[in-house]
Design a protein around this motif. Sequence first.
Motif, short mmCIF file in Angstrom:
data_model
loop_
_atom_site.label_atom_id
_atom_site.label_comp_id
_atom_site.label_asym_id
_atom_site.label_seq_id
_atom_site.Cartn_x
_atom_site.Cartn_y
_atom_site.Cartn_z
N ASN A 5 -18.46 -59.02 4.83
CA ASN A 5 -19.20 -58.34 4.05
C ASN A 5 -18.99 -56.75 4.34
OD1 ASN A 5 -20.48 -57.33 6.36
ND2 ASN A 5 -22.48 -57.91 5.81
N TYR B 194 -27.86 -58.70 -3.25
CA TYR B 194 -26.49 -59.07 -2.69
C TYR B 194 -25.98 -60.36 -3.48
CZ TYR B 194 -27.19 -55.89 1.19
OH TYR B 194 -27.27 -54.79 1.93
N LEU B 195 -24.99 -60.50 -3.84
CA LEU B 195 -24.37 -61.86 -4.44
C LEU B 195 -23.90 -62.64 -3.20
CD1 LEU B 195 -23.63 -63.74 -6.61
CD2 LEU B 195 -21.50 -62.29 -7.14
N ARG C 215 -21.57 -65.69 -2.08
CA ARG C 215 -20.96 -66.91 -2.43
C ARG C 215 -20.35 -67.66 -1.15
NH1 ARG C 215 -16.96 -65.17 -7.27
NH2 ARG C 215 -15.65 -64.45 -5.62
N THR D 272 -18.99 -64.94 1.36
CA THR D 272 -18.80 -63.46 0.81
C THR D 272 -19.83 -63.04 0.54
OG1 THR D 272 -16.57 -64.03 0.29
CG2 THR D 272 -17.31 -61.99 -0.38
N THR E 274 -21.68 -59.69 -1.13
CA THR E 274 -21.29 -58.27 -1.62
C THR E 274 -22.58 -57.87 -2.26
OG1 THR E 274 -20.52 -59.79 -3.72
CG2 THR E 274 -18.84 -59.10 -2.01
N PRO E 275 -22.60 -56.38 -2.59
CA PRO E 275 -23.55 -55.82 -3.08
C PRO E 275 -23.64 -56.11 -4.65
CG PRO E 275 -21.92 -54.21 -2.68
CD PRO E 275 -21.55 -55.61 -1.97
N THR E 276 -24.87 -55.88 -5.25
CA THR E 276 -25.29 -55.94 -6.80
C THR E 276 -25.33 -54.76 -7.35
OG1 THR E 276 -27.19 -56.90 -6.53
CG2 THR E 276 -25.54 -58.71 -6.59
N LYS E 277 -25.27 -54.99 -8.65
CA LYS E 277 -25.78 -53.62 -9.41
C LYS E 277 -25.10 -52.26 -8.94
CE LYS E 277 -30.16 -52.67 -12.18
NZ LYS E 277 -29.28 -52.60 -13.28
#
Lengths: 74, 203
Positions: free
Chosen positions: A7, A41-42, A44, A63, A65-68
């Motif tokens: 991250n 966040y996404l 996965r 993992t 990760t940030p969204t938008k």
Amino acid sequence: MRIMYINNFGGGFADHIEIEEGTTVSKLFAQKIPDGRPEDYLIRVNRLPASRDQILKEGDRITITPTKIEGAAA
Amino acid sequence: MRDVGDTEIGGFGISRKDDLLLVEDFLTAKQTASVVSVEFDDVAVADFFDRQVDLNHSPEQFARIWVHTHPGDCPYPSPTDEATFRRVFGVSDWAAMVIVARGGQSYCRLRFNSGPGGSIEIPVCVDYSIPFGGSDHEAWHEEYKTNIQVKRIVPRGSFDTAFDSVSLCNDAMAGDEDELFEDAGFGFEFDPFDPWEECQCEI
Ligand SMILES: [Zn+2]
């Protein structure tokens, strides 16, 4: 139990970590990003979308990760 | 790459491991972009992270310098840019927002989130003391075609007067362009209305 954790929070992280057996995705998220909102966040596991109750297994790769991520000219 | 299409383009600067403010590459991920906006595909961002880690890059090298273009000549961040910089990049120890305007102007703000925090505008320049390869227009076009899904916007009405143009620009600044434009799935047939021609950079 060892998993791979990726991250960009704080100093950023892309390495193996030790977690307790039976740790769920939501528990790890709360430990690592205590003030974060999961909807931002996404998350996965092994490159597939993970559910909050999913139990992490030895060797998994999680993992977060940030969204938008969006920009505008004006 | 900035000028390959008529839309904004977003991506990440890839930094040198021993000098994180030295950007050696610019990589895009799948995104939807129009002449006034750009939005990454969330899954593509996750794929980008996974690929970069596979290349043995640390998040500090690939996920801290957010770069996007502005098709006009105004490089200053919009409220949307600021909101994203705060929400997405405000959780990292540091991050930089870089905006490159088609007119040649650029903007970069370095933000520190650890300790007392703070941010500072820093200049952007090409470091000619470092060797780098030549431009590769074919590769840029290919990357644009692969990763940038163009959201075409056409005006519903005509924009015959300067007043209309300014009005449209100001409305778009408020983030309401979807109400003013419709996604028609095709490009402008005529010389397109260019909101930046009339719009002063008022941030
Ligand atoms: Zn912008």
